[in-house]
Enzyme design. Structure first.
Site, PDB file in Angstrom:
ATOM      1  N   SER A  61       0.823  -1.200   0.000  1.00 27.71           N
ATOM      2  CA  SER A  61       0.000   0.000   0.000  1.00 27.71           C
ATOM      3  C   SER A  61       0.863   1.258   0.000  1.00 27.71           C
ATOM      4  O   SER A  61       1.915   1.301   0.630  1.00 27.71           O
ATOM      5  CB  SER A  61      -0.921   0.037   1.224  1.00 27.71           C
ATOM      6  OG  SER A  61      -1.693   1.222   1.207  1.00 27.71           O
ATOM      7  N   LYS A  73      -4.646  -6.589   3.414  1.00 29.41           N
ATOM      8  CA  LYS A  73      -4.581  -5.480   2.453  1.00 29.41           C
ATOM      9  C   LYS A  73      -5.976  -5.174   1.897  1.00 29.41           C
ATOM     10  O   LYS A  73      -6.334  -4.007   1.680  1.00 29.41           O
ATOM     11  CB  LYS A  73      -3.629  -5.836   1.312  1.00 29.41           C
ATOM     12  CG  LYS A  73      -3.570  -4.818   0.155  1.00 29.41           C
ATOM     13  CD  LYS A  73      -3.242  -3.411   0.627  1.00 29.41           C
ATOM     14  CE  LYS A  73      -2.822  -2.490  -0.496  1.00 29.41           C
ATOM     15  NZ  LYS A  73      -3.772  -2.339  -1.592  1.00 29.41           N
ATOM     16  N   HIS A 116      -7.778  -3.246   4.530  1.00 30.41           N
ATOM     17  CA  HIS A 116      -7.162  -1.913   4.506  1.00 30.41           C
ATOM     18  C   HIS A 116      -7.830  -1.062   3.430  1.00 30.41           C
ATOM     19  O   HIS A 116      -8.195   0.095   3.654  1.00 30.41           O
ATOM     20  CB  HIS A 116      -5.662  -2.046   4.245  1.00 30.41           C
ATOM     21  CG  HIS A 116      -4.977  -0.807   3.745  1.00 30.41           C
ATOM     22  ND1 HIS A 116      -5.134  -0.330   2.458  1.00 30.41           N
ATOM     23  CD2 HIS A 116      -4.130   0.056   4.344  1.00 30.41           C
ATOM     24  CE1 HIS A 116      -4.430   0.770   2.298  1.00 30.41           C
ATOM     25  NE2 HIS A 116      -3.806   1.029   3.424  1.00 30.41           N
ATOM     26  N   ASN A 117      -8.014  -1.633   2.245  1.00 36.90           N
ATOM     27  CA  ASN A 117      -8.644  -0.897   1.152  1.00 36.90           C
ATOM     28  C   ASN A 117     -10.107  -0.595   1.445  1.00 36.90           C
ATOM     29  O   ASN A 117     -10.627   0.456   1.063  1.00 36.90           O
ATOM     30  CB  ASN A 117      -8.521  -1.682  -0.161  1.00 36.90           C
ATOM     31  CG  ASN A 117      -7.114  -1.641  -0.726  1.00 36.90           C
ATOM     32  OD1 ASN A 117      -6.153  -1.316  -0.038  1.00 36.90           O
ATOM     33  ND2 ASN A 117      -6.982  -1.988  -1.988  1.00 36.90           N
ATOM     34  N   GLU A 177     -10.155   2.261   3.612  1.00 36.68           N
ATOM     35  CA  GLU A 177      -9.814   3.400   2.745  1.00 36.68           C
ATOM     36  C   GLU A 177     -11.066   3.908   2.012  1.00 36.68           C
ATOM     37  O   GLU A 177     -11.288   5.125   1.917  1.00 36.68           O
ATOM     38  CB  GLU A 177      -8.754   2.948   1.748  1.00 36.68           C
ATOM     39  CG  GLU A 177      -8.280   3.963   0.739  1.00 36.68           C
ATOM     40  CD  GLU A 177      -7.316   3.337  -0.254  1.00 36.68           C
ATOM     41  OE1 GLU A 177      -7.544   3.466  -1.475  1.00 36.68           O
ATOM     42  OE2 GLU A 177      -6.338   2.686   0.189  1.00 36.68           O
TER      43      GLU A 177
END
Length: 483
Positions: free
Chosen positions: A133, A188, A191-192, A195
């Site tokens: 990232s 990940k 995480h996105n 986001e």
């Protein structure tokens, strides 16, 4: 004279791949690079020369590329997720030997990583799925790295990752071994998803400040710049402030006002929402951000709907004090942000329990403090919350975060109510507030829903005053009472 054997190889030289390769070389690790389109290989080699004669060596065929790497070989691949990864693995593995290692650095579906790890194990190869990232700049100067899979593979490359990752004062390199299987890709992915939520909440703050507060782009730039000095200090707030300052180089005015209100996506947000549903974890803020992207894509329909239903911003709402609105929106944004992160962490906690990954949520917050898109000072508070209590049921009930939400809830409610009165949708902030209000209540109207389920489907129900499962012949009783 032939080039010396390199420490590591990288395949896939789009901008992310090029930048990560140059980052690795700049940190003192000689690297070989390969791409099917040979011009990209040559471009990368030239960049390495221009950016400091970095120890980067290009190859135009996979056999020469693999042979140029010291044994046991380690190769990172950065190609489009899905079938292209499988094809690249087939191409490379034909030239690799037992004990060599492949690391997929793309945004891959975690189950694909687990499948590939098993396939590679049968060939005697090691495999890692590593979330990366930080975008193009992060890849070049220090990303947040989330490697999961074979621990032996991680140990092979740990010294490189520790230097290549973003470095945060008092926290160290933004990388850690995540866990077995597809855990790195899953982390990940979430995480996105966080986001997505973060970006939606910021967009809603912008909308109400612009549409109700009538702030100009110059004022918005000043507000977001000021916010970035306090509790909201983060990469996304910083770049938002920057965006408001950029003038259009083609016509008069500011560029942000010319950008079509239609948001793209690549799939990780959708995967996050699907996983939340599979795990029975409430993630309404993240879900709202995804729905907002879907609705943004209906631009033509929205244009026609505006002709039917009238102006987008209603008139006749309450008078607004601009300074008060700015402060209220800041507090509402922060409170909503806590909810979004709480939901993401709960998805990770649930999946970790299901897969026995043993995810350390405090450590994940630490490696997200630098390099990545959601990096923020706020993450240090999250790390400390999980350091205080690793099995924390929900971020909302951490004493510090609980106090912060209670201190901000009046402003939060004012902002959401104001937006509703002006006809401005705030799906992220509204969903966050509803999440908080549902979570904080001892009793919810779910008793009625369960009674309905038992009425039409004999699904049974539990009682508050005695143990056991119960079923009532609601229809028969109701019919008798009507006679």
């Amino acid at each position: 004279m032939a080039a010396p054997l390199t420490r590591i190889g990288l395949v896939g030289l789009a901008v992310m791949g090029q930048n990560l390769a140059l980052n690795i070389a700049e940190k003192g690790f000689p690297i070989s690079v390969y791409n099917r389109t040979t011009s990209k290989v040559d471009d990368t080699v030239e960049r390495a020369r221009l950016e400091g004669k970095l120890p980067l060596y290009g190859y135009h065929d996979p056999a020469s590329f693999i042979q140029s790497i010291q044994k046991p070989r380690v190769v990172i691949i950065l190609v489009k997720a899905g079938a292209p990864v499988d094809q690249t693995i087939r191409t490379l593995s034909a030239h690799m030997e037992k004990g060599d290692c492949i690391i997929d650095g793309g945004n891959e579906w975690y189950e694909n990583t687990e499948r590939r790890e098993k396939e590679m194990n049968e060939l005697g190869l090691l495999y890692l799925g590593m979330g990366v990232s930080g975008g193009e700049e992060g890849a070049r100067h220090g990303p947040s790295l989330m490697p999961g899979g074979s621990y032996e593979a991680y140990q092979r490359i740990e010294d490189i990752l520790l230097k290549v990752a973003a470095q945060v004062r008092d926290s160290g390199p933004c990388v850690t071994y995540i866990g077995t299987g597809g855990s790195g890709n899953f982390v990940k992915m979430v995480h996105n998803g966080i986001e997505y939520g973060d970006m939606q909440l910021i967009a809603e703050a912008y909308d109400v400040l612009r549409s109700v507060g009538k702030l100009s782009n110059e004022e918005l730039h000043a507000v977001f710049s000021e916010w970035n000095k306090g509790e909201l200090f983060s990469f996304l707030i910083e770049i938002t402030a920057d965006i408001f300052s950029i003038k259009d180089d083609k016509r008069d005015g500011y560029l942000v006002d010319k950008v079509l209100d239609k948001t793209g996506m690549k799939g990780t947000g959708k995967w996050t929402v699907q996983q939340a549903a599979e795990l029975s974890v409430a993630a309404p803020t993240i879900e709202a951000s995804l729905d907002s992207r879907f609705l943004s894509g209906l631009k033509d329909e929205r244009v026609e709907a505006s002709k039917v239903f009238g102006p987008g911003v209603l008139t006749g709402g309450p008078e607004v004090n601009k300074a008060q609105l700015i402060d209220d929106v800041r507090q509402a944004l922060y409170a909503s942000k806590i909810c979004s992160y709480a939901q993401g962490m709960n998805i990770l906690k649930a999946k970790s329990a299901e897969k026995d990954w043993g995810l350390n949520l405090g450590e994940l917050a630490r490696i997200w403090k630098g390099g990545c898109i959601i990096r923020a000072i706020f993450l240090d508070r999250i790390k400390k919350a999980y350091d205080r209590k690793s099995n924390l049921a929900n971020l909302l009930v951490d004493p510090e975060f609980a106090k912060e939400i209670l201190d901000r809830q009046a402003a939060w409610r004012r902002v959401v109510s104001l937006a509703i009165n002006y006809g401005i949708s705030m799906p992220g902030m509204s969903a966050s507030l509803a999440y908080f209000d549902s979570y904080r209540r001892e009793s919810l109207p779910a008793n009625l829903v369960q009674a309905q389920r038992d009425y039409f489907g004999s699904h049974t129900y539990e009682r508050t005053d005695m143990e056991g499962a119960f079923h009532t012949e609601w229809f028969k009783i109701a019919q008798k009472s009507k006679i």
